[in-house]
Write a protein that holds these residues in place. Structure first.
Motif, mmCIF file in Angstrom:
data_model
loop_
_atom_site.group_PDB
_atom_site.id
_atom_site.type_symbol
_atom_site.label_atom_id
_atom_site.label_comp_id
_atom_site.label_asym_id
_atom_site.label_seq_id
_atom_site.Cartn_x
_atom_site.Cartn_y
_atom_site.Cartn_z
ATOM 1 N N ARG A 71 0.821 -1.208 0.000
ATOM 2 C CA ARG A 71 0.000 0.000 0.000
ATOM 3 C C ARG A 71 0.859 1.264 0.000
ATOM 4 N NH1 ARG A 71 -3.874 -3.264 2.465
ATOM 5 N NH2 ARG A 71 -2.929 -3.228 4.525
ATOM 6 N N PHE A 72 1.981 1.206 0.724
ATOM 7 C CA PHE A 72 2.880 2.367 0.730
ATOM 8 C C PHE A 72 3.384 2.670 -0.677
ATOM 9 C CE2 PHE A 72 7.212 4.046 0.804
ATOM 10 C CZ PHE A 72 7.008 5.225 1.513
ATOM 11 N N ALA A 74 2.111 1.638 -3.558
ATOM 12 C CA ALA A 74 0.999 1.987 -4.440
ATOM 13 C C ALA A 74 0.595 3.444 -4.256
ATOM 14 C CB ALA A 74 -0.190 1.072 -4.167
ATOM 15 N N GLY A 75 0.553 3.874 -2.982
ATOM 16 C CA GLY A 75 0.206 5.269 -2.715
ATOM 17 C C GLY A 75 1.268 6.233 -3.192
ATOM 18 N N ARG A 76 2.540 5.859 -3.043
ATOM 19 C CA ARG A 76 3.647 6.740 -3.417
ATOM 20 C C ARG A 76 3.786 6.875 -4.934
ATOM 21 N NH1 ARG A 76 8.666 8.196 -1.143
ATOM 22 N NH2 ARG A 76 7.524 8.274 0.809
ATOM 23 N N GLY A 78 1.526 5.349 -7.336
ATOM 24 C CA GLY A 78 0.314 5.207 -8.121
ATOM 25 C C GLY A 78 0.319 3.988 -9.024
ATOM 26 N N ASP A 80 -0.344 -0.435 -9.369
ATOM 27 C CA ASP A 80 -0.989 -1.624 -8.821
ATOM 28 C C ASP A 80 0.074 -2.670 -8.560
ATOM 29 O OD1 ASP A 80 -3.552 -0.567 -8.988
ATOM 30 O OD2 ASP A 80 -3.728 -1.133 -11.099
ATOM 31 N N ASP A 200 4.733 7.909 8.817
ATOM 32 C CA ASP A 200 3.677 7.367 9.667
ATOM 33 C C ASP A 200 3.845 7.940 11.074
ATOM 34 O OD1 ASP A 200 2.450 5.646 7.794
ATOM 35 O OD2 ASP A 200 4.029 4.163 8.087
#
Length: 583
Positions: A71-72, A74-76, A78, A80, A200
């Motif tokens: 998730r880190f 993917a968020g950073r 963009g 999949d 975080d």
């Protein structure tokens, strides 16, 4: 997404041929053995054997579970990323950590809201303004305020329906002794959110506004927070540390804020604990092989003790550490606000190494009487016995002897007696920090076959046809090869291998990091050599059967076996000629 970008967040990397190299963040080393390949999207350390892909790196370096790392990234970036099946226990642990981080994030927002509230935060805001901190500094570090009261944060989470047992686990509230409810840990304090390198919110620190004790109060250790691996301000200092290849270490929250506000952004602060080897590894990875650490200690007894402890910690971490000495009664906070950044630059320019600092302090405090000189040597012997570098030790002994006007041998003799009299830091050859890469599994030829399958999958059909994996003796390599066969044709079988084989990420990285110029001819030769040398090869089995027939004096069987051996030899010769003539 490029793994080089991910690793560069925490390691200073330099281009070296097709790859990038830097100091390993997972063990202490003098020269870089940590390699990152942008082409293959993997990292590998030739010193300790750590290796894998970007997800593996975050899991090992930042303590993320697999989904958190996914998730880190993917968020950073963009993108999949693949999903992986997890056990119920893994789901429970991951869910708890994510919820704790979310609780901390909400608490930070609540404390910040209280600080800016015209009624609740007036006292805290006035205190920060009086200390000279700007609105920009306050916002950048997300400072907050916890007013008087035993249940403000408790009520905030109760209204949200957040399970209080989980809030208790975050360290933000405590259970009453009679277990009849909870109360807030932080009351009437300026709040300093502690962020991880990846931003975080992992913990909090709080400072009182008056002379009440304890002056500082910190979160306890939790599933998301470890003091020995955490540094205040690291999230904002990473890039300046890499750019300047230097880092300042201070002791307090306000010290760090003052440093940043006065133009020294490459600064971190310890969190109520002594510097640890883990801290040193994190910082050295950021500043690089030739980087400098500058510690700003008070000149009081606690500062001297901290400097003494730092000698062995930095020596073991192969770090060039210097100490900035401020005038008595000053810490970075008070010194900067009184004298400004230029005066601090001057003090920084006069920084000395820790041993010299302790030597100066001992001479100043004890004096140069005959008794004083003897006492200084005894004090410094406790420091010098922890210097692992023999050249440095020799220079320090010479310096101390010269300053005291005594014989070098007398100083060295006292150091040796101190070493034999009590526990000391082990020399590097026996140091717990010294690591060796794990022994590679299997035989050289088995590893070579797997490397070929990874780097030159064109020959996997030939591996299948000749039953090469049936001859493998190492179970791990055989399992890895089987997964590669099963997923032949996939764009990237790495994740499938990682799911099927424990520790496969590091093994694949070790086998893949050095690129070989494979071709069909060399690959076929490798397969042929491997099969010929295999204990289970047809030729070796046949020779064993011939021995048994001779021993049993079975002439008929012996003739059949010898004829079979001749035909096999002809076949092998034909294969060799075909290999030599193949492209």
């Amino acid at each position: 997404m490029d793994i080089v970008d991910v690793v560069s967040e925490s390691v200073l990397l330099k281009k070296s041929g097709r790859n990038f190299v830097g100091l390993c963040p997972f063990h202490s080393e003098k020269t870089p053995s940590f390699t990152v390949s942008s082409e293959k999207q993997i990292f590998y350390c030739f010193g300790c054997g750590a290796g894998g892909n970007a997800i593996t790196y975050l899991m090992k370096h930042d303590g993320y579970a697999f989904p958190e790392a996914v998730r880190f990234l993917a968020g950073r970036y963009g993108v999949d990323l693949p999903k992986r099946r997890r056990t119920p226990e893994q789901e429970r642990i991951i869910s708890e950590k994510e919820r704790l981080l979310d609780i901390n994030e909400q608490a930070m927002e609540f404390f910040s809201w209280l600080l800016h509230h015209s009624r609740f935060g007036a006292t805290g805001s006035a205190y920060l303004a009086h200390r000279g901190f700007s609105g920009t500094t306050i916002e950048s570090f997300r400072l907050g305020f916890a007013p008087e009261g035993w249940d403000r944060l408790l009520n905030h989470f109760q209204k949200k329906g957040t399970p209080l047992q989980l809030v208790e686990k975050s360290g933000l509230i405590l259970a009453r002794k009679d277990r009849g409810g909870f109360y807030d840990r932080f009351r009437n304090r300026i709040i300093f959110p502690i962020l991880s390198a990846n931003h975080d919110v992992i913990a909090f620190g709080g400072r009182v506004l008056d002379d009440a004790l304890p002056k500082y109060l910190n979160s306890p250790e939790t599933p998301v927070y470890s003091k020995s691996r955490s540094l205040y301000g690291l999230h904002s200092a990473k890039i300046p540390c890499r750019e300047q290849q230097a880092v300042y270490i201070v002791e307090g929250y306000f010290d760090l804020l003052a440093m940043v506000q006065h133009g020294f952004p490459n600064c971190v602060a310890t969190l109520g604990t002594a510097l640890t080897p883990e801290h040193v590894k994190i910082l050295r990875s950021l500043i690089g092989q030739n980087g400098v650490v500058k510690l700003v200690f008070d000149s009081d007894a606690a500062g001297l003790k901290a400097a003494e402890r730092s000698v062995s910690v930095f020596d073991k971490g192969y770090v060039d550490a210097q100490i900035i000495v401020l005038p008595d009664g000053h810490d970075p906070d008070t010194f900067l606000f009184k004298n400004g950044d230029e005066a601090f630059e001057d003090a920084s320019g006069n920084a000395v190494d820790a041993v010299t600092f302790l030597m100066d302090s001992a001479i100043r405090d004890i004096g140069l009487s005959i008794h004083g000189k003897s006492k200084i040597i005894s004090r410094m012997a406790d420091v010098l016995r922890n210097v692992g570098d023999k050249v440095k030790l020799s220079l320090y002994v010479h310096m101390l002897a010269e300053r005291l006007g005594v014989n070098e041998e007398a100083v060295l003799d006292r150091v040796r007696r101190r070493e034999s009299a009590g526990p000391t830091v082990r020399r590097r050859g026996m140091d717990a920090e010294t690591v060796r890469p794990p022994e590679p599994p299997g035989s050289r030829l088995e590893r070579k076959i797997i490397t070929m399958m990874i780097q030159f999958p064109k020959l996997i059909p030939e591996v299948i046809q000749q039953g090469v994996l049936d001859h493998f003796e190492n179970k791990t390599l055989k399992a890895l090869g089987s997964v590669l066969v099963h997923h032949h044709g996939d764009a990237d079988p790495t994740d499938a291998v990682a799911d099927a084989v424990d520790g496969a990420e590091a093994l694949i990285a070790a086998l893949s990091i050095e690129t070989e110029d494979w071709n069909t001819r060399d690959g076929l030769k490798l397969i042929h050599e491997f099969l010929e040398r295999s204990p289970r090869s047809e030729e070796r089995v046949l020779l064993e059967e011939i021995k048994q027939a001779e021993k049993a004096q079975d002439k008929e069987r012996l003739e059949r076996l010898l004829e079979k051996k001749y035909k096999l030899a002809v076949q092998k010769q034909k294969q060799r000629q075909e290999l030599l003539g193949s492209a």
